[in-house]
Design a protein around this motif. Structure first.
Motif, mmCIF file in Angstrom:
data_model
loop_
_atom_site.group_PDB
_atom_site.id
_atom_site.type_symbol
_atom_site.label_atom_id
_atom_site.label_comp_id
_atom_site.label_asym_id
_atom_site.label_seq_id
_atom_site.Cartn_x
_atom_site.Cartn_y
_atom_site.Cartn_z
ATOM 1 N N GLU A 7 -48.881 -35.113 45.813
ATOM 2 C CA GLU A 7 -49.937 -35.441 46.765
ATOM 3 C C GLU A 7 -49.347 -35.692 48.148
ATOM 4 O OE1 GLU A 7 -52.692 -38.461 45.649
ATOM 5 O OE2 GLU A 7 -53.232 -37.501 43.739
ATOM 6 N N CYS A 8 -50.140 -35.388 49.169
ATOM 7 C CA CYS A 8 -49.695 -35.598 50.547
ATOM 8 C C CYS A 8 -50.912 -35.870 51.420
ATOM 9 C CB CYS A 8 -48.929 -34.386 51.074
ATOM 10 S SG CYS A 8 -49.968 -32.928 51.345
ATOM 11 N N ARG A 9 -50.656 -36.232 52.650
ATOM 12 C CA ARG A 9 -51.714 -36.412 53.637
ATOM 13 C C ARG A 9 -51.301 -35.757 54.943
ATOM 14 N NH1 ARG A 9 -56.071 -39.567 53.165
ATOM 15 N NH2 ARG A 9 -56.255 -40.857 51.268
ATOM 16 N N ASP A 12 -55.939 -37.570 58.353
ATOM 17 C CA ASP A 12 -56.802 -38.321 57.431
ATOM 18 C C ASP A 12 -57.149 -37.538 56.187
ATOM 19 O OD1 ASP A 12 -56.900 -40.465 59.211
ATOM 20 O OD2 ASP A 12 -58.626 -39.628 60.296
ATOM 21 N N GLU A 13 -56.628 -36.312 56.081
ATOM 22 C CA GLU A 13 -57.002 -35.446 54.963
ATOM 23 C C GLU A 13 -56.000 -35.576 53.816
ATOM 24 O OE1 GLU A 13 -58.548 -30.860 54.213
ATOM 25 O OE2 GLU A 13 -57.451 -31.369 56.053
ATOM 26 N N LYS A 14 -56.535 -35.824 52.649
ATOM 27 C CA LYS A 14 -55.719 -35.925 51.447
ATOM 28 C C LYS A 14 -55.652 -34.558 50.761
ATOM 29 C CE LYS A 14 -55.594 -38.318 46.964
ATOM 30 N NZ LYS A 14 -56.314 -39.277 46.085
ATOM 31 N N LEU A 42 -57.882 -31.222 44.799
ATOM 32 C CA LEU A 42 -57.233 -31.463 46.086
ATOM 33 C C LEU A 42 -56.937 -30.133 46.776
ATOM 34 C CD1 LEU A 42 -54.592 -34.140 45.008
ATOM 35 C CD2 LEU A 42 -56.821 -34.548 46.078
#
Length: 327
Positions: A7-9, A12-14, A42
Motif C-alpha cells: 500500500e502507498c499514498r 491524499d489518494e490511497k 485499491l
C-alpha cells in the motif's frame, strides 16, 4: 502472473505500489486495481524503484511458487495501467530486450534513469489524457532511438501515429583551446522538443519535415510521411502535399516503409492522387514485388490501368478537337 505490491499514498489518494511481477511470459499488462486482504479495491498508483530491473540484490534468487520475476532481459512488452501516477527510479534499468511500452500521459512523476540501457524500445502506445499535463515529452527525452508512437484517446481509439527520429550527442575535443564541444547529430531532438507543450503540437511537428528529409534516410522519412497521411489530424493542405510529393519522388523507399504501415485504404488514396504519376506507379509496383507485398500489386496495377486509360481518352479527345479545328 503474480503481482507483489504494497500500500502507498500519493497526496491524499490511497493506492498500491507495484514491487515486482512474476510470470513465465515476456509480456505483462499491469492491472488498474488490486484487492487488499480486507477486500478493498485499491488503484495502482505507483511503480517501485527497479521494478523491472535485475539490479536489485534480492532479484538473484527471487521467485513466487516457481514463477520467475519478469525483470531484465526477460521483459519485452509492458502495459502500464492508466491509473499510474508515479514511476520510481531505474524502474526499467537494463531491460535490454524491452521493445514495446504502453502508458498514459497522466503520469506525474518519472524517476531518474528510468530507461537506462533500454536501447531496443521502438514502439510507444500512449493514452492521451487532455485533463492532465502530459508526460510524453519527459518519456521521449529519455529515449534517443527512432520511436513509433501511437496516440489514443481515453477509449483507446487511435488518434494519430507518429515517427520520432533518432539523435545522438558526440563530445568533440578542441585540443588547442582545451575545451570539449558537444555536437548533436540527427534531427530527433527537434521532434522531441516540440512535445514540451501540453497539447499535441501537430503543426510544429509537420513544420519540421524539411529538416528530417535532408538529415534522415529516405525509408525513415517515407514512414513518417505515411503515418501522417494515415491519420491526418490537424494536417494542413500544404503539409499533405509535402508528404505526398516526398512519397512520389522516393517510390522505392516509400514502398519499403509501407511494410510497417500496411493500410490498404491509405495506399489506395495515395496512389490514386493525381500527383502520383504513371511512372511513379510503375516504380511502386516493382518495389512491391521486390519487398514481397504481393497484396498491393493488383491495387496498384488497377490504378495504373485507370490512369493510362484516362490519359488515352484525353489524348484521343484532344486529337479529335484538333482535326475539327483544321477542317
Amino acid at each position: 502472473m503474480h503481482i507483489k505490491w504494497e500500500e502507498c499514498r500519493i497526496g491524499d489518494e490511497k493506492g498500491a505500489r507495484i514491487l515486482r511481477i512474476y510470470s513465465r511470459d515476456s509480456e505483462a499488462e499491469l492491472p488498474e486495481t488490486v484487492e487488499n486482504p480486507e477486500g478493498e479495491s485499491l488503484p495502482v498508483l505507483e511503480l517501485a524503484d527497479y521494478a523491472f530491473s535485475a539490479m536489485r540484490e534480492e532479484s538473484k534468487n527471487e521467485d513466487f511458487m516457481g514463477l520467475p520475476p519478469l525483470i531484465g532481459t526477460r521483459a519485452e512488452s509492458i502495459v502500464l495501467p492508466k491509473t499510474l501516477k508515479k514511476i520510481g527510479r531505474y524502474a526499467f534499468y537494463n531491460c535490454e530486450e524491452l521493445r514495446q511500452l504502453a502508458f498514459s500521459t497522466a503520469i506525474r512523476d518519472l524517476g531518474a534513469g528510468l530507461f537506462t540501457g533500454c536501447r531496443k524500445i521502438r514502439d510507444l502506445d500512449v493514452w492521451m489524457d487532455p485533463s492532465q499535463k502530459s508526460c510524453l515529452y519527459e518519456v521521449l527525452s529519455e529515449l534517443n532511438q527512432t520511436l513509433r508512437v501511437t496516440l489514443r484517446d481515453q477509449e483507446g481509439k487511435i488518434q494519430a501515429r507518429l515517427l520520432i527520429p533518432e539523435y545522438f550527442e558526440e563530445s568533440v575535443e578542441n585540443t588547442p583551446a582545451r575545451i570539449v564541444n558537444l555536437e548533436m547529430h540527427g534531427c530527433g531532438h527537434r521532434y522531441r522538443y516540440c512535445f514540451r507543450k501540453e497539447q499535441m503540437p501537430f503543426a510544429e511537428y509537420d513544420a519540421l519535415f524539411p529538416h528530417v528529409r535532408v538529415q534522415e534516410p529516405p525509408q525513415i522519412v517515407s514512414e513518417l510521411a505515411w503515418y501522417r497521411l494515415e491519420y491526418p489530424v490537424h494536417l494542413s493542405e500544404d503539409g499533405r502535399i509535402a508528404y505526398l510529393e516526398y512519397i512520389g519522388t522516393h517510390p522505392e523507399a516509400a514502398m519499403e516503409a509501407f511494410a510497417n504501415v500496411g493500410d490498404m485504404a491509405l495506399m489506395k488514396d495515395t496512389a490514386g492522387d493525381p500527383r502520383i504519376g504513371i511512372d511513379v506507379l510503375e516504380k511502386m509496383i516493382g518495389a512491391a514485388q521486390r519487398t514481397g507485398q504481393s497484396e498491393l500489386i493488383p491495387l496498384l496495377m488497377d490504378i495504373r490501368y485507370g490512369r493510362k486509360r484516362k490519359q488515352e481518352e484525353q489524348n484521343r479527345e484532344g486529337h479529335i478537337r484538333k482535326r475539327r479545328f483544321e477542317l
